[in-house]
Design a protein around this motif. Sequence first.
Motif, PDB file in Angstrom:
ATOM      1  N   GLU A  92       0.842  -1.192   0.000  1.00  0.00           N
ATOM      2  CA  GLU A  92       0.000   0.000   0.000  1.00  0.00           C
ATOM      3  C   GLU A  92       0.885   1.254   0.000  1.00  0.00           C
ATOM      4  O   GLU A  92       1.621   1.453  -0.948  1.00  0.00           O
ATOM      5  N   ASP A  93       0.823   2.077   1.077  1.00  0.00           N
ATOM      6  CA  ASP A  93       1.628   3.313   1.082  1.00  0.00           C
ATOM      7  C   ASP A  93       2.891   3.181   1.936  1.00  0.00           C
ATOM      8  O   ASP A  93       3.499   4.155   2.333  1.00  0.00           O
ATOM      9  N   HIS A  94       3.322   1.928   2.212  1.00  0.00           N
ATOM     10  CA  HIS A  94       4.531   1.653   2.986  1.00  0.00           C
ATOM     11  C   HIS A  94       5.571   0.970   2.105  1.00  0.00           C
ATOM     12  O   HIS A  94       5.221   0.183   1.217  1.00  0.00           O
ATOM     13  N   ILE A  95       6.857   1.270   2.385  1.00  0.00           N
ATOM     14  CA  ILE A  95       7.951   0.624   1.672  1.00  0.00           C
ATOM     15  C   ILE A  95       9.158   0.554   2.597  1.00  0.00           C
ATOM     16  O   ILE A  95       9.306   1.371   3.505  1.00  0.00           O
ATOM     17  N   VAL A  96      10.029  -0.430   2.384  1.00  0.00           N
ATOM     18  CA  VAL A  96      11.204  -0.655   3.231  1.00  0.00           C
ATOM     19  C   VAL A  96      12.429  -0.040   2.575  1.00  0.00           C
ATOM     20  O   VAL A  96      12.580  -0.059   1.354  1.00  0.00           O
ATOM     21  N   ALA A  97      13.320   0.521   3.434  1.00  0.00           N
ATOM     22  CA  ALA A  97      14.577   1.111   2.952  1.00  0.00           C
ATOM     23  C   ALA A  97      15.703   0.757   3.908  1.00  0.00           C
ATOM     24  O   ALA A  97      15.491   0.591   5.119  1.00  0.00           O
ATOM     25  N   ASP A  98      16.921   0.606   3.380  1.00  0.00           N
ATOM     26  CA  ASP A  98      18.114   0.343   4.182  1.00  0.00           C
ATOM     27  C   ASP A  98      18.743   1.667   4.613  1.00  0.00           C
ATOM     28  O   ASP A  98      18.804   2.616   3.828  1.00  0.00           O
ATOM     29  N   VAL A  99      19.241   1.717   5.847  1.00  0.00           N
ATOM     30  CA  VAL A  99      19.952   2.894   6.344  1.00  0.00           C
ATOM     31  C   VAL A  99      21.384   2.818   5.818  1.00  0.00           C
ATOM     32  O   VAL A  99      22.095   1.850   6.082  1.00  0.00           O
ATOM     33  N   THR A 100      21.802   3.822   5.042  1.00  0.00           N
ATOM     34  CA  THR A 100      23.150   3.828   4.476  1.00  0.00           C
ATOM     35  C   THR A 100      24.078   4.792   5.192  1.00  0.00           C
ATOM     36  O   THR A 100      25.300   4.653   5.100  1.00  0.00           O
ATOM     37  N   ALA A 101      23.525   5.777   5.919  1.00  0.00           N
ATOM     38  CA  ALA A 101      24.361   6.728   6.661  1.00  0.00           C
ATOM     39  C   ALA A 101      23.524   7.422   7.721  1.00  0.00           C
ATOM     40  O   ALA A 101      22.317   7.618   7.540  1.00  0.00           O
TER      41      ALA A 101
END
Length: 113
Positions: A92-101
């Motif tokens: 839906e309106d959620h997505i996952v992201a990796d922390v790079t900094a």
Amino acid sequence: MRRLWSAGLWALLIGVTVSCAHRDGPRSAATARPVLTPDTRLTGRIVSVNEVGNFVVLQFPGGRLPVPGQSLAVYREGLKVGELKVSGPQREDHIVADVTAGEVRTGDEVRSN
């Protein structure tokens, strides 16, 4: 007398012409209308942080989501505090992201670069 009247008439005509030309010329910066452009950047919020896996869940209201691989900046109180790279999955309106900094927290604002 006739020459004086004729010279006065010419001066009046020249003055009116110059005055009208000045009014129709370019506007000054004070009277110019501002150019409005919409902000098309993606803006969302961090809704969950996984400390162990070093990833976050983002929410983007409005139906527009970043694409996998896209870099995003993280802001807290107007200051940039981190960077993310979208990895997915999406629901839906959620997505996952990796922390790079940086250091991120729940509630931080996320914007596209």
